[in-house]
Every structure is written in structure tokens, then in C-alpha cells.
Design a protein around this motif. Sequence first.
Motif, PDB file in Angstrom:
ATOM      1  N   ALA A  85       1.180  -1.193   0.054  1.00  0.00           N
ATOM      2  CA  ALA A  85       0.485  -0.139   0.078  1.00  0.00           C
ATOM      3  C   ALA A  85       0.892   0.882  -0.055  1.00  0.00           C
ATOM      4  O   ALA A  85       0.045   2.715  -0.412  1.00  0.00           O
ATOM      5  N   LYS A  86       2.111   1.434   0.268  1.00  0.00           N
ATOM      6  CA  LYS A  86       2.875   2.991   0.261  1.00  0.00           C
ATOM      7  C   LYS A  86       3.841   2.671  -0.936  1.00  0.00           C
ATOM      8  O   LYS A  86       3.698   2.044  -2.007  1.00  0.00           O
ATOM      9  N   ASP A  87       3.418   3.757  -1.141  1.00  0.00           N
ATOM     10  CA  ASP A  87       4.187   4.893  -2.473  1.00  0.00           C
ATOM     11  C   ASP A  87       5.028   4.016  -2.378  1.00  0.00           C
ATOM     12  O   ASP A  87       6.146   3.952  -1.628  1.00  0.00           O
ATOM     13  N   ALA A  88       5.952   3.637  -3.562  1.00  0.00           N
ATOM     14  CA  ALA A  88       6.649   2.761  -4.209  1.00  0.00           C
ATOM     15  C   ALA A  88       7.995   3.299  -4.287  1.00  0.00           C
ATOM     16  O   ALA A  88       9.258   2.533  -3.320  1.00  0.00           O
ATOM     17  N   GLY A  89       7.861   5.252  -4.465  1.00  0.00           N
ATOM     18  CA  GLY A  89       8.983   5.307  -3.976  1.00  0.00           C
ATOM     19  C   GLY A  89       9.557   5.476  -2.172  1.00  0.00           C
ATOM     20  O   GLY A  89      11.013   4.797  -2.507  1.00  0.00           O
ATOM     21  N   GLU A  90       8.641   5.592  -1.092  1.00  0.00           N
ATOM     22  CA  GLU A  90       8.547   5.903  -0.358  1.00  0.00           C
ATOM     23  C   GLU A  90       9.533   4.881   0.212  1.00  0.00           C
ATOM     24  O   GLU A  90      10.169   4.068   1.280  1.00  0.00           O
ATOM     25  N   PHE A  91       8.560   3.340  -0.252  1.00  0.00           N
ATOM     26  CA  PHE A  91       8.794   1.940  -0.323  1.00  0.00           C
ATOM     27  C   PHE A  91      10.020   2.038  -0.167  1.00  0.00           C
ATOM     28  O   PHE A  91      11.073   0.867   0.645  1.00  0.00           O
ATOM     29  N   ARG A  92      10.677   2.283  -1.470  1.00  0.00           N
ATOM     30  CA  ARG A  92      12.207   1.474  -1.194  1.00  0.00           C
ATOM     31  C   ARG A  92      13.047   2.407  -0.742  1.00  0.00           C
ATOM     32  O   ARG A  92      14.280   1.681   0.165  1.00  0.00           O
ATOM     33  N   GLN A  93      13.034   4.121  -0.481  1.00  0.00           N
ATOM     34  CA  GLN A  93      13.510   5.113   0.651  1.00  0.00           C
ATOM     35  C   GLN A  93      13.877   3.867   1.758  1.00  0.00           C
ATOM     36  O   GLN A  93      14.102   3.942   2.554  1.00  0.00           O
ATOM     37  N   ASP A  94      12.196   3.278   1.942  1.00  0.00           N
ATOM     38  CA  ASP A  94      12.290   3.073   3.840  1.00  0.00           C
ATOM     39  C   ASP A  94      13.573   1.409   3.875  1.00  0.00           C
ATOM     40  O   ASP A  94      14.327   1.606   4.597  1.00  0.00           O
ATOM     41  N   LEU A  95      13.097   1.119   2.986  1.00  0.00           N
ATOM     42  CA  LEU A  95      14.135  -1.093   3.437  1.00  0.00           C
ATOM     43  C   LEU A  95      15.064   0.063   2.893  1.00  0.00           C
ATOM     44  O   LEU A  95      16.409  -0.858   3.636  1.00  0.00           O
ATOM     45  N   VAL A  96      15.734   0.487   2.007  1.00  0.00           N
ATOM     46  CA  VAL A  96      16.964   0.682   2.192  1.00  0.00           C
ATOM     47  C   VAL A  96      17.591   1.183   3.436  1.00  0.00           C
ATOM     48  O   VAL A  96      18.536   0.692   4.178  1.00  0.00           O
ATOM     49  N   LYS A  97      17.203   2.202   4.055  1.00  0.00           N
ATOM     50  CA  LYS A  97      17.314   3.201   4.953  1.00  0.00           C
ATOM     51  C   LYS A  97      17.214   1.860   6.573  1.00  0.00           C
ATOM     52  O   LYS A  97      18.172   2.016   7.121  1.00  0.00           O
ATOM     53  N   SER A  98      16.500   0.625   6.513  1.00  0.00           N
ATOM     54  CA  SER A  98      16.543   0.222   7.145  1.00  0.00           C
ATOM     55  C   SER A  98      17.382  -1.359   7.234  1.00  0.00           C
ATOM     56  O   SER A  98      17.678  -1.483   8.338  1.00  0.00           O
ATOM     57  N   THR A  99      17.499  -1.628   6.264  1.00  0.00           N
ATOM     58  CA  THR A  99      18.867  -2.751   5.658  1.00  0.00           C
ATOM     59  C   THR A  99      20.002  -1.513   6.074  1.00  0.00           C
ATOM     60  O   THR A  99      21.029  -1.907   6.730  1.00  0.00           O
ATOM     61  N   LEU A 100      20.193  -0.092   5.552  1.00  0.00           N
ATOM     62  CA  LEU A 100      21.981   0.268   6.252  1.00  0.00           C
ATOM     63  C   LEU A 100      21.362   0.194   7.302  1.00  0.00           C
ATOM     64  O   LEU A 100      22.449   0.068   8.583  1.00  0.00           O
ATOM     65  N   GLU A 101      20.180   0.183   8.282  1.00  0.00           N
ATOM     66  CA  GLU A 101      20.176   0.657  10.040  1.00  0.00           C
ATOM     67  C   GLU A 101      20.823  -0.576  10.596  1.00  0.00           C
ATOM     68  O   GLU A 101      21.506  -0.446  11.382  1.00  0.00           O
ATOM     69  N   SER A 102      20.560  -1.680   9.876  1.00  0.00           N
ATOM     70  CA  SER A 102      21.143  -2.879  10.649  1.00  0.00           C
ATOM     71  C   SER A 102      21.749  -2.972  10.482  1.00  0.00           C
ATOM     72  O   SER A 102      22.966  -3.613  11.576  1.00  0.00           O
ATOM     73  N   PHE A 103      22.788  -3.051   9.485  1.00  0.00           N
ATOM     74  CA  PHE A 103      24.371  -3.033   9.406  1.00  0.00           C
ATOM     75  C   PHE A 103      25.152  -1.948  10.605  1.00  0.00           C
ATOM     76  O   PHE A 103      26.296  -1.677  11.051  1.00  0.00           O
ATOM     77  N   ARG A 104      24.488  -1.022  10.742  1.00  0.00           N
ATOM     78  CA  ARG A 104      25.409   0.073  11.063  1.00  0.00           C
ATOM     79  C   ARG A 104      25.218  -0.272  12.569  1.00  0.00           C
ATOM     80  O   ARG A 104      25.959   0.040  13.834  1.00  0.00           O
ATOM     81  N   THR A 105      24.155  -0.634  13.136  1.00  0.00           N
ATOM     82  CA  THR A 105      23.816  -1.351  14.817  1.00  0.00           C
ATOM     83  C   THR A 105      24.677  -2.607  14.591  1.00  0.00           C
ATOM     84  O   THR A 105      25.274  -2.447  15.599  1.00  0.00           O
ATOM     85  N   THR A 106      25.056  -3.175  14.195  1.00  0.00           N
ATOM     86  CA  THR A 106      25.951  -4.361  13.598  1.00  0.00           C
ATOM     87  C   THR A 106      27.136  -4.375  14.466  1.00  0.00           C
ATOM     88  O   THR A 106      28.073  -4.580  15.128  1.00  0.00           O
ATOM     89  N   PHE A 107      27.475  -3.082  13.029  1.00  0.00           N
ATOM     90  CA  PHE A 107      29.192  -3.120  13.391  1.00  0.00           C
ATOM     91  C   PHE A 107      29.386  -1.901  14.519  1.00  0.00           C
ATOM     92  O   PHE A 107      30.124  -1.812  14.800  1.00  0.00           O
ATOM     93  N   ALA A 108      28.485  -1.260  15.354  1.00  0.00           N
ATOM     94  CA  ALA A 108      28.650  -0.735  16.272  1.00  0.00           C
ATOM     95  C   ALA A 108      28.946  -1.127  17.310  1.00  0.00           C
ATOM     96  O   ALA A 108      29.138  -1.052  17.769  1.00  0.00           O
ATOM     97  N   LYS A 109      27.889  -2.221  17.880  1.00  0.00           N
ATOM     98  CA  LYS A 109      28.577  -3.288  18.811  1.00  0.00           C
ATOM     99  C   LYS A 109      29.894  -3.607  18.606  1.00  0.00           C
ATOM    100  O   LYS A 109      30.407  -4.518  19.339  1.00  0.00           O
TER     101      LYS A 109
END
Length: 473
Positions: free
Chosen positions: A372-396
Motif C-alpha cells: 500500500a505504500k508509495d513505491a518511492g517511499e517504500f524503496r527509501q524506507d527499505l534501504v534505510k532500514s537495511t543500512l541501519e541494521s548494518f550500522r547497529t551490527t558494526f557499532a556492537k
Amino acid sequence: MGSWRAVALLGGLVLMAAGSPGGAQNADPGVQKRPDGSLLGQLGGSALELGTYHALLIGINDYQHTEFAPKLRTAVNDVQMLGRVIIDDYGFKNVKLVLDRQATRAGILRALAEFRDLPLGPGDNLLVYYAGHGHQRADTQDGFWIPADATADEFTWISVADIRRILKNVKARHTLLVSDSCFSGTLSRALVALPTNDRFLREVFLKDSYQVISSGGLEPVADGGRDGLSLFAYNFVGYLRQQTRSYVTAAQLYSDVAPLVANASGSRQTPEHGKIPDTFDQNGQFIFARAAAAGPLAALPPAGSAPPAITPPAAGALTRLASGTFAPPRSPWELRPQSLEAPGAEQLPYHLAEKGAQIRIMASPMGAIEIAKDAGEFRQDLVKSTLESFRTTFAKSGLRDWKSGRAESATVDGLELYGVDASVSSLWVRAAVVRNDADGRSYVFMIIAPQKHQKDVLAEYQRVLESWKWTRR
């Protein structure tokens, strides 16, 4: 309407019953999916060409004029879950989803016409599944599908006559319409029991069929059911998912599922099955053939052992992930299978040990909220959450100097890609996302490498993306 989908009469769409086989099945196991998407079966020790399987799945929750057609809760989930099962377990080659805002009157008719106009033939099978509101005029007994943009004006609906007119011209050997919408009617002949032995299966598969299974007769059918699915879809999809036989005919599926639905609804809802009139039905049967999707990951190693390296395919060979095919990274890149916890998700991780680099490609089914999300918003949100998971892992691990880099836009065989670079310490990361509404999945393309090897590995990553081709409808 409420929690029950509005009643609609099939309006003559069901004319006579097809056979409902019973008894044990003796078919040989071993349905294989070829690289071109066609299926090859074995019956009685001899081969049977099953052809290719196509599906149009229509689901509507979000009705625009709720004073006429209230919103539904389960229709979109119904078709998404069915799509996942028929791709993963039954080897369907082409599956097109038309959901909510796409499922307008024009959108549905256009999608039906697209399948009518495809160069389908004796080697093809088409499943059409509709989940949404239906309606029946009390004075004329005419039946209708109610599209997402429908109003109280009858000319905004889709008549049974239009559906029948389009489907009768589909060129596939077998066409099966399944309607979960109170879109039903009466059968003019009683069902007869037929065997399910090898000879029967072979004979009915080689004969043309145009048939329909409806979720109810002349009564409302339930929107709510169980596990987020309608009562009918819960039993229909569950039956296919739990099936242990290699082959199930449409008649057999109906005869097994109908009593489950009738019992669960206290006999308020009874599915029906029959032929589409004015078609070239020759008493054949649509057969669901249980076959894994092409390109599965290799079996995982025992717990505690290192996953074996798999040599990538030879030059020119292609690999499949969900509905995409691509030229994989070349040697010395190695594919190291790894499972994902998310249901229905798949991934192909390629490693380049000598440079400490990875190219990881993931495909995951999207839920109703994501679609249901706008396609552009969906892509940006998924990229952001993917990179955030890596940032958290690296920070640990003590690496806290995370920096987001530039964003990029491109296309992958016609579909828009959105990606973002990032870095931490001496490592470089890129996450890019493609959303494919045709198969209901998101695709994430990851690359991780030491910054000093960024240029060396980027070329291989770009080559993979440039070679990517989607399965076309």
C-alpha cells in the motif's frame, strides 16, 4: 456486507458440474521445473508435458466508495499467500497480482484481456483468482464483480457476461477461475465421482477445460476466517500448501475443500464447482502439479559445520532468484547458501574470500501494508532500514564512525532501483532496492567490501545488475 462479502449470482457462469474424483492417487512423484519455467511430470513411469503455469490474482481490501462497498480485511492477504504457495510449491512461471488501487474496473478488465491476448496454447495453464466484493441484481439475477472504484452505478461494476466473454477466448489448454466473493451460482448437474489413477490424470490433462470454483452459492461468504485469510482462502491455500500428492485436479481440490468450508461456516457457505458455459471445455481438468520453484538454494549443511563453497555456473549460465534471472558473479566468487528467518524470503550470498567482499541478493514477499505504500517511499524506507541494521551490527563491534554516502537511482530491466552508499572505518557498503509489484516481492542488492577494493568489486556488482531480467507476463 460487514464481515461477510456481498452476495452475487454467477449469472449462468456455472452451467454443469465437472467430475469430482475420489480415492487414492497412484501417480508417480517427481514433477520437475525446467529452466524455461515449464513443468515435466511422471505418470506410470512415462513422461507427461505439463507445460507452463500462469496466474492472475486480484485482491481488493481498500474500496474507494465505502458507503457502497465497505472495506474488506483479508482479500489482499488471500491472494498474496496464494501467490507465494503456487510459485514456491507448484512451479508457476508467471504470477501477476492486481491489488487495491490497481484493481479498478479498467485495471481488472485490462489484466484479464492481457492474459486473453497472450500467445498461450496447449502447453499452458491459467489460474484466475478474485477476492473482493460481488453483487447480484435481484430483478435480473445478473452477477457482478465489484472493483475498487465502483459506485452504486451498475456501469462501474464488472458483469459476469464480460468476464465470461474474455475468459472463453483464453488460448490456454486449462483455464480455472476461482472467485471468493459471493460470486457464485447453482450447478445444473450433480457431481460424479471419478478415479485419480494415472490413466485418468493423463486423459483429463490432455483435454481442454474452462472451469470455475466459487467460494459460495447463493449466500454471503465470510471475509474474516483465520490467520488473516478469508474462510475460503484459509482452506483453499492451506490444502495446496499441505498437499503431499504430486498431482491434484481442480475437481479433487473442490471436493476436499468444500466440506471444510461448509463445516466451518455452519453450512452458511458452501463452495461450488462447474464449467464456464459457451466455452470449449472438453471435460478436461486443471491439475496442480507440486513442483519446487526453479533455482532453489542447495541444502544447508549440518549444524555446526561450515557451509560448502559452490562453484558459480560457467560463463553464460544464468541463475534464478524468485522471478528474476541473472548472470551470477564469476569465479573466484563463491556461493555460500544461508537460510533466512523471514517466511518466504530467499537469498543468494556470493563471497570473494581473497578480498573479504560479499555480494548478497535477497528477495522477500511484501505484506499488505508494504504494498500500500508509495513505491518511492517504500524503496527509501527499505534501504534505510537495511543500512541501519548494518550500522547497529558494526557499532556492537566497536565501529562507530558510520557515514551515509550518496544515493543513486537506476533501472533493473525496466524497474526502478534506489540505492545508498555508506562507510564505516575501512569498510564500504551499498544497499539498493527494487520493488516488483508484479510478483509482490522486494529485492535487495547488497555489496560489502573493504574500501580499498571498492573499485575491484563494484564492476562485478554492476555486471550482475545489468544482466538481470524479470519474468515477463
